[in-house]
Enzyme design. Structure first.
Site, PDB file in Angstrom:
ATOM      1  N   HIS A   1       0.802  -1.229   0.000  1.00  0.00           N
ATOM      2  CA  HIS A   1       0.000   0.000   0.000  1.00  0.00           C
ATOM      3  C   HIS A   1       0.829   1.270   0.000  1.00  0.00           C
ATOM      4  O   HIS A   1       0.273   2.364   0.015  1.00  0.00           O
ATOM      5  CB  HIS A   1      -0.945   0.023   1.206  1.00  0.00           C
ATOM      6  CG  HIS A   1      -0.235   0.134   2.520  1.00  0.00           C
ATOM      7  ND1 HIS A   1       0.247  -0.949   3.195  1.00  0.00           N
ATOM      8  CD2 HIS A   1       0.092   1.210   3.274  1.00  0.00           C
ATOM      9  CE1 HIS A   1       0.832  -0.557   4.321  1.00  0.00           C
ATOM     10  NE2 HIS A   1       0.760   0.755   4.380  1.00  0.00           N
TER      11      HIS A   1
HETATM   12  C1  UD1 Z   1      -2.362   5.262   5.747  1.00  0.00           C
HETATM   13  C2  UD1 Z   1      -1.108   5.835   6.381  1.00  0.00           C
HETATM   14  C3  UD1 Z   1       0.043   4.849   6.247  1.00  0.00           C
HETATM   15  C4  UD1 Z   1      -0.350   3.499   6.787  1.00  0.00           C
HETATM   16  C5  UD1 Z   1      -1.630   3.032   6.142  1.00  0.00           C
HETATM   17  C6  UD1 Z   1      -2.062   1.761   6.779  1.00  0.00           C
HETATM   18  C7  UD1 Z   1      -0.850   8.268   6.267  1.00  0.00           C
HETATM   19  C8  UD1 Z   1      -0.155   9.381   5.590  1.00  0.00           C
HETATM   20  N1  UD1 Z   1      -0.709   7.061   5.700  1.00  0.00           N
HETATM   21  O1  UD1 Z   1      -2.124   5.118   4.366  1.00  0.00           O
HETATM   22  O2  UD1 Z   1       1.148   5.331   6.981  1.00  0.00           O
HETATM   23  O3  UD1 Z   1       0.690   2.595   6.527  1.00  0.00           O
HETATM   24  O4  UD1 Z   1      -2.665   4.015   6.335  1.00  0.00           O
HETATM   25  O5  UD1 Z   1      -3.044   1.095   6.083  1.00  0.00           O
HETATM   26  O6  UD1 Z   1      -1.487   8.472   7.264  1.00  0.00           O
HETATM   27  N2  UD1 Z   1      -9.641   4.201   1.609  1.00  0.00           N
HETATM   28  C9  UD1 Z   1     -10.808   3.501   1.537  1.00  0.00           C
HETATM   29  N3  UD1 Z   1     -11.361   3.054   2.697  1.00  0.00           N
HETATM   30  C10 UD1 Z   1     -10.820   3.276   3.923  1.00  0.00           C
HETATM   31  C11 UD1 Z   1      -9.628   3.999   3.964  1.00  0.00           C
HETATM   32  C12 UD1 Z   1      -9.045   4.458   2.820  1.00  0.00           C
HETATM   33  O7  UD1 Z   1     -11.346   3.267   0.460  1.00  0.00           O
HETATM   34  O8  UD1 Z   1     -11.388   2.824   4.933  1.00  0.00           O
HETATM   35  C13 UD1 Z   1      -8.981   4.642   0.354  1.00  0.00           C
HETATM   36  C14 UD1 Z   1      -9.335   6.071  -0.055  1.00  0.00           C
HETATM   37  O9  UD1 Z   1      -9.439   6.097  -1.445  1.00  0.00           O
HETATM   38  C15 UD1 Z   1      -8.098   6.840   0.368  1.00  0.00           C
HETATM   39  C16 UD1 Z   1      -6.971   5.828   0.204  1.00  0.00           C
HETATM   40  O10 UD1 Z   1      -7.568   4.580   0.525  1.00  0.00           O
HETATM   41  O11 UD1 Z   1      -7.899   7.995  -0.404  1.00  0.00           O
HETATM   42  C17 UD1 Z   1      -5.772   6.084   1.086  1.00  0.00           C
HETATM   43  O12 UD1 Z   1      -6.146   6.204   2.468  1.00  0.00           O
HETATM   44  P1  UD1 Z   1      -5.233   7.086   3.476  1.00  0.00           P
HETATM   45  O13 UD1 Z   1      -5.678   6.875   4.862  1.00  0.00           O
HETATM   46  O14 UD1 Z   1      -5.151   8.493   2.985  1.00  0.00           O
HETATM   47  O15 UD1 Z   1      -3.800   6.492   3.272  1.00  0.00           O
HETATM   48  P2  UD1 Z   1      -3.309   4.987   3.340  1.00  0.00           P
HETATM   49  O16 UD1 Z   1      -2.672   4.627   2.058  1.00  0.00           O
HETATM   50  O17 UD1 Z   1      -4.401   4.131   3.857  1.00  0.00           O
HETATM   51  N1  UDP Z   2      -3.431  -6.390   8.509  1.00  0.00           N
HETATM   52  C1  UDP Z   2      -4.679  -7.001   8.610  1.00  0.00           C
HETATM   53  N2  UDP Z   2      -5.330  -7.370   7.460  1.00  0.00           N
HETATM   54  C2  UDP Z   2      -4.782  -7.183   6.221  1.00  0.00           C
HETATM   55  C3  UDP Z   2      -3.512  -6.563   6.132  1.00  0.00           C
HETATM   56  C4  UDP Z   2      -2.873  -6.164   7.302  1.00  0.00           C
HETATM   57  O1  UDP Z   2      -5.189  -7.213   9.722  1.00  0.00           O
HETATM   58  O2  UDP Z   2      -5.417  -7.558   5.223  1.00  0.00           O
HETATM   59  C5  UDP Z   2      -2.767  -5.958   9.750  1.00  0.00           C
HETATM   60  C6  UDP Z   2      -1.343  -6.421   9.933  1.00  0.00           C
HETATM   61  O3  UDP Z   2      -1.290  -7.684  10.530  1.00  0.00           O
HETATM   62  C7  UDP Z   2      -0.753  -5.355  10.853  1.00  0.00           C
HETATM   63  C8  UDP Z   2      -1.495  -4.100  10.403  1.00  0.00           C
HETATM   64  O4  UDP Z   2      -2.639  -4.548   9.682  1.00  0.00           O
HETATM   65  O5  UDP Z   2      -1.080  -5.637  12.201  1.00  0.00           O
HETATM   66  C9  UDP Z   2      -0.592  -3.277   9.545  1.00  0.00           C
HETATM   67  O6  UDP Z   2      -1.303  -2.307   8.889  1.00  0.00           O
HETATM   68  P1  UDP Z   2      -0.854  -1.692   7.494  1.00  0.00           P
HETATM   69  O7  UDP Z   2       0.000  -2.650   6.739  1.00  0.00           O
HETATM   70  O8  UDP Z   2      -2.089  -1.206   6.868  1.00  0.00           O
HETATM   71  O9  UDP Z   2      -0.038  -0.415   7.953  1.00  0.00           O
HETATM   72  P2  UDP Z   2       1.494  -0.162   8.318  1.00  0.00           P
HETATM   73  O10 UDP Z   2       1.885  -1.103   9.393  1.00  0.00           O
HETATM   74  O11 UDP Z   2       2.290  -0.292   7.069  1.00  0.00           O
HETATM   75  O12 UDP Z   2       1.489   1.271   8.759  1.00  0.00           O
END
Ligand code: UD1
Ligand code: UDP
Length: 368
Positions: free
Chosen positions: A207
């Site tokens: 991601h």
């Molecule tokens: C965010 C965090 C990242 C973390 C990740 C974990 C920041 C800058 N980034 O990234 O550090 O590793 O979460 O997963 O805070 N969306 C949905 N449904 C949801 C949430 C998001 O559809 O419930 C989609 C939306 O299109 C959104 C995109 O995902 O624009 C990105 O979501 P966002 O929270 O901005 O960043 P992440 O890539 O999730």
């Molecule tokens: N995780 C989960 N389901 C998934 C993918 C990840 O429960 O399909 C859990 C994973 O085990 C970890 C957390 O989500 O505990 C990590 O989140 P993510 O990778 O979104 O964010 P990051 O750690 O990179 O910030």
């Protein structure tokens, strides 16, 4: 008199870190612990599922900030958190990890002269092009309590001039959650229900914007996964950011060739226990997630990290993590090498002892 502590969370990786802290504060007593959910993540499988599975109480405040560009998302969260903090007037605000909600929570609190505790302070990738690096550095700068997960984080903070008496090496609350759920997780039959056999599949999670928001990069990853899936089944629970990019740029990627010697098996994001069960049984994991690099090291599962840098360098030394960079040919080669190798021995890693949250609660009980 009970002291009020407000925890600010918003995105998937926050919830596993919050769960043991909430439990430890409530068990110890003397605290009134309130949870504020910014709504950065809002899909059931990115948020509520973790509250259910990890028995986290329903948040006391839902701010419904939602998605948006960094400034907009952080700004909306800042405004909404400020309102809550002005009304609640807590003795301490806790923020977790490095997402935009972490930054917003820390800034809102410090401007109101409310002490801030940062759980997972001191991680550094030394790459400011990652939004997380900005968030964690700013959060650390304004925090009075720097709760670190590994000694390397203490070194990073000291090098930046953080006062030593603010740094508390407590360990990793993410691993606290994993340890306490592990018995339940082992009893699940997730791989079998997906038609997979333990030890005979690879799990992928991706991601990071640097991988999935760059069209060339994503194209190369799709090609490499397609190739690797010819040798071993690949399961790919797709993060919503990645799902959006795939739909926009490569709507036909992986079409009609799911699993069983065809292409990777794509799924929605999985709940916590099912996801961990899947990685527990996997031959290797390919990821760019921060949490997964640590969870695989704890579980002894080979982890191939599709990034040039990591803030979790110790997992490459003490754990099972290997940084494979971003070259597309490295993906298929590394998967091949991981399949040829055995399962690495699990080694004890500093901070992975399941008691980080208890230490946080004990320190706050004594000093707050
Ligand atoms: C965010 C965090 C990242 C973390 C990740 C974990 C920041 C800058 N980034 O990234 O550090 O590793 O979460 O997963 O805070 N969306 C949905 N449904 C949801 C949430 C998001 O559809 O419930 C989609 C939306 O299109 C959104 C995109 O995902 O624009 C990105 O979501 P966002 O929270 O901005 O960043 P992440 O890539 O999730
Ligand atoms: N995780 C989960 N389901 C998934 C993918 C990840 O429960 O399909 C859990 C994973 O085990 C970890 C957390 O989500 O505990 C990590 O989140 P993510 O990778 O979104 O964010 P990051 O750690 O990179 O910030």
């Amino acid at each position: 008199m009970q002291k009020t502590i407000v925890s600010i969370v918003g995105a998937r990786p926050n919830f596993m870190k919050l769960a043991p802290v909430d439990a430890a504060l409530n068990t110890r007593g003397g605290f009134r612990h309130l949870i504020v959910h910014t709504g950065q993540h809002y899909d059931y499988e990115m948020s509520k599922v973790f509250f259910e599975e990890l028995a986290i109480p329903e948040p006391h405040h839902h701010l419904d900030v939602g998605s948006g560009p960094h400034g907009e998302q952080t700004g909306k969260a800042l405004t909404a958190i400020e309102r809550v903090l002005m009304a609640v007037k807590p003795a301490l605000v806790l923020v977790y990890g490095d997402v935009n909600s972490t930054l917003a929570g820390a800034l809102a609190a410090v401007k109101l002269h409310i002490p801030v505790g940062h759980v997972e302070a001191g991680f550094r990738s030394f790459d400011l092009s990652m939004p997380e690096e900005v968030n964690r550095k700013v959060a650390d700068c304004v925090s009075d309590w720097l709760f670190t997960s590994h000694p390397v984080c203490d070194e990073n903070l000291v090098r930046e001039g953080a006062p030593r008496d603010r740094i508390f090496m407590v360990g990793d609350t993410l691993i606290d959650s994993l340890q306490s759920a592990l018995g339940r997780i082992r009893a699940l039959d997730t791989p079998a229900r997906m038609g997979l056999r333990d030890g005979e599949y690879v799990v992928v999670t991706l991601h990071r914007p640097s991988n999935v928001d760059d069209r060339q990069s994503l194209a190369a990853i799709i090609a490499a996964l397609g190739e690797a899936a010819r040798t071993i089944p690949i399961v790919f629970p797709v993060h919503p950011r990645t799902r959006a990019r795939l739909r926009e740029w490569f709507p036909d990627a992986f079409a009609g060739e799911s699993g069983k010697g065809g292409g990777p098996m794509l799924t929605d994001p999985l709940g916590y226990t099912q996801f961990i069960r899947l990685i527990l049984g996997s031959r290797a994991v390919l990821t760019d997630s921060g949490g997964v690099q640590r969870e695989t090291s704890f579980l002894g599962v080979p982890c191939l990290t599709l990034r040039e840098t990591t803030e979790l360098t110790y997992t490459t030394i003490e754990g099972t993590n290997r940084l494979i960079g971003k070259r597309p040919d490295a993906i298929a080669d590394s998967i091949r090498a991981a399949l040829a190798g055995g399962r690495p021995a699990v080694r004890p890693i500093a901070g992975f002892d399941g008691h980080a949250a208890d230490r946080i609660a004990a320190i706050l009980a004594e000093r707050l």
